[in-house]
Motif scaffolding. Sequence first.
Motif, mmCIF file in Angstrom:
data_model
loop_
_atom_site.group_PDB
_atom_site.id
_atom_site.type_symbol
_atom_site.label_atom_id
_atom_site.label_comp_id
_atom_site.label_asym_id
_atom_site.label_seq_id
_atom_site.Cartn_x
_atom_site.Cartn_y
_atom_site.Cartn_z
ATOM 1 N N MET A 182 0.810 -1.222 0.000
ATOM 2 C CA MET A 182 0.000 0.000 0.000
ATOM 3 C C MET A 182 0.848 1.278 0.000
ATOM 4 O O MET A 182 0.309 2.383 -0.004
ATOM 5 N N GLU A 183 2.183 1.096 0.040
ATOM 6 C CA GLU A 183 3.113 2.235 0.093
ATOM 7 C C GLU A 183 2.766 3.171 1.246
ATOM 8 O O GLU A 183 2.704 4.393 1.095
ATOM 9 N N TRP A 184 2.504 2.563 2.387
ATOM 10 C CA TRP A 184 2.149 3.321 3.581
ATOM 11 C C TRP A 184 3.398 3.686 4.377
ATOM 12 O O TRP A 184 4.379 2.927 4.393
ATOM 13 N N ASP A 185 3.344 4.796 5.070
ATOM 14 C CA ASP A 185 4.413 5.213 5.981
ATOM 15 C C ASP A 185 4.159 4.536 7.330
ATOM 16 O O ASP A 185 3.125 4.773 7.963
ATOM 17 N N GLU A 186 5.101 3.723 7.753
ATOM 18 C CA GLU A 186 4.897 2.934 8.983
ATOM 19 C C GLU A 186 4.779 3.807 10.234
ATOM 20 O O GLU A 186 4.270 3.367 11.261
ATOM 21 N N GLU A 187 5.250 5.061 10.147
ATOM 22 C CA GLU A 187 5.201 5.952 11.318
ATOM 23 C C GLU A 187 3.881 6.725 11.434
ATOM 24 O O GLU A 187 3.631 7.407 12.431
ATOM 25 N N THR A 188 3.045 6.654 10.409
ATOM 26 C CA THR A 188 1.763 7.368 10.446
ATOM 27 C C THR A 188 0.947 6.936 11.659
ATOM 28 O O THR A 188 0.768 5.741 11.890
ATOM 29 N N ASP A 189 0.466 7.885 12.419
ATOM 30 C CA ASP A 189 -0.385 7.539 13.560
ATOM 31 C C ASP A 189 -1.795 7.201 13.081
ATOM 32 O O ASP A 189 -2.366 7.922 12.263
ATOM 33 N N VAL A 190 -2.332 6.085 13.595
ATOM 34 C CA VAL A 190 -3.717 5.711 13.268
ATOM 35 C C VAL A 190 -4.496 5.518 14.564
ATOM 36 O O VAL A 190 -3.947 5.076 15.579
ATOM 37 N N MET A 191 -5.771 5.854 14.494
ATOM 38 C CA MET A 191 -6.642 5.668 15.646
ATOM 39 C C MET A 191 -7.006 4.181 15.717
ATOM 40 O O MET A 191 -7.376 3.584 14.701
ATOM 41 N N ILE A 192 -6.908 3.602 16.919
ATOM 42 C CA ILE A 192 -7.127 2.148 17.020
ATOM 43 C C ILE A 192 -8.453 1.783 17.682
ATOM 44 O O ILE A 192 -8.847 0.618 17.657
ATOM 45 N N ASN A 193 -9.112 2.742 18.308
ATOM 46 C CA ASN A 193 -10.390 2.417 18.967
ATOM 47 C C ASN A 193 -11.268 3.661 19.082
ATOM 48 O O ASN A 193 -10.853 4.768 18.739
ATOM 49 N N LYS A 194 -12.475 3.429 19.586
ATOM 50 C CA LYS A 194 -13.445 4.530 19.693
ATOM 51 C C LYS A 194 -13.040 5.552 20.751
ATOM 52 O O LYS A 194 -13.552 6.665 20.776
ATOM 53 N N GLN A 195 -12.136 5.151 21.637
ATOM 54 C CA GLN A 195 -11.657 6.082 22.669
ATOM 55 C C GLN A 195 -10.663 7.105 22.097
ATOM 56 O O GLN A 195 -10.238 8.027 22.802
ATOM 57 N N GLY A 196 -10.288 6.890 20.839
ATOM 58 C CA GLY A 196 -9.388 7.852 20.192
ATOM 59 C C GLY A 196 -7.922 7.596 20.442
ATOM 60 O O GLY A 196 -7.077 8.427 20.099
ATOM 61 N N GLU A 197 -7.570 6.436 21.016
ATOM 62 C CA GLU A 197 -6.144 6.111 21.225
ATOM 63 C C GLU A 197 -5.487 5.881 19.871
ATOM 64 O O GLU A 197 -6.106 5.340 18.955
ATOM 65 N N THR A 198 -4.232 6.292 19.768
ATOM 66 C CA THR A 198 -3.504 6.121 18.502
ATOM 67 C C THR A 198 -2.223 5.322 18.696
ATOM 68 O O THR A 198 -1.676 5.266 19.805
ATOM 69 N N LEU A 199 -1.769 4.751 17.592
ATOM 70 C CA LEU A 199 -0.482 4.044 17.552
ATOM 71 C C LEU A 199 0.137 4.289 16.183
ATOM 72 O O LEU A 199 -0.590 4.484 15.197
ATOM 73 N N PRO A 200 1.475 4.234 16.080
ATOM 74 C CA PRO A 200 2.083 4.260 14.752
ATOM 75 C C PRO A 200 1.562 3.056 13.951
ATOM 76 O O PRO A 200 1.334 1.979 14.523
#
Length: 391
Positions: free
Chosen positions: A81-99
Amino acid sequence: MQTTLENPRNAKSDTLPFSRNNPFQAKVLKNINLNGTGSSKETRHIELSLEGSGLSYAPGDALGIVPANDPDLVHSLLMEMEWDEETDVMINKQGETLPLKEALTAYFEITLLTKKILQQAAAFTENEKLQQLVLVENAVQLKEYCNGRDLLDMLRDFGPWKASAQEIVSLLRKMTPRLYSIASSMAANPDEVHLTIGAVRFNAYDRERKGVCSVLCAERVQEGDTLPVFVQPNKHFYLPESEDKDIIMVGPGTGIAPFRSFIQERAISKAAGRSWLFFGDQHAGSDFLYQNELENYQQNGILTKLDTAFSRDADQKVYVQHKMLENSKELFEWFENGAHFYVCGDKERMAKDVNEALISVIEKESACTREEAETYLDNMKKTGRYQRDVY
């Protein structure tokens, strides 16, 4: 290299009791392959330290492991997908993020596809094949597509995608812990828990597939590393309260795990009840799991009887149910004497065949009809004398 499988969801205080939502980082004390040279299987015996965890378990319970995905598969997704591995993504409805790389490694399920994932993904591509596949009338084909394929297959098969990394990961389910029958008794191994895990590897759609947790344990977890674990009690699989009761155990392959725990427990408690184990696998020379231990238990009288079936060692394939039928008369005598019967392992074939063999044994030895034999077996189930741990 020291590895700790951190679980980003569970950065909770160590003062909380350890549980499914707050797993304990258990140190790996031993990780060995139980299969011999030439075996087509790889079965890992893993010993973990529970020291300082406050966790306890009973024979028959399971241990949950929160696994991490294969780094090679994560890398392939990022490249595809040519994604940047460092991009922060939201992982749950609480709004927590991870790279993104960490989220794909430790938080999301990426090896399983569902109809829902494909249906929602169709909004992010104009690929006609996918648009057709998700139509109501193609429900059967959609289900077939999901079977044995993963997220990487979907992304390769139905592009080009007009979706961000966030939109794709929002389709995914949270990683589920994998549960394994515990293969040790706490009385025999204080502060430890042992597992018997068969590595799952197979080829499908021109790619090698790997069990998320089993291959993690087989290939990437070394002694000294830690695994996030919790105890999952099993209220439907347990030793008889009375130690005078006889037990019959049928556990081919990794199905041996809980019975190693049963036998260890009874060795420590010096139980008066007799015990009989049916074990099976492919080859006696390379696949007789825990052979020395089991034979020692038999010599010491802790294991009263040990019957084995090695399916690939003779012209005719012999399985555990055949050994049960061979011992029909004695099996029924044990039943009549109040023995508890246990089976652990493959639900699809083995457990069904064992159940069928039980009906045949009862039918033959009590000279009754099939219906009466089934009623006999139902009564054993109702009174907790026939228990199954099948998967």
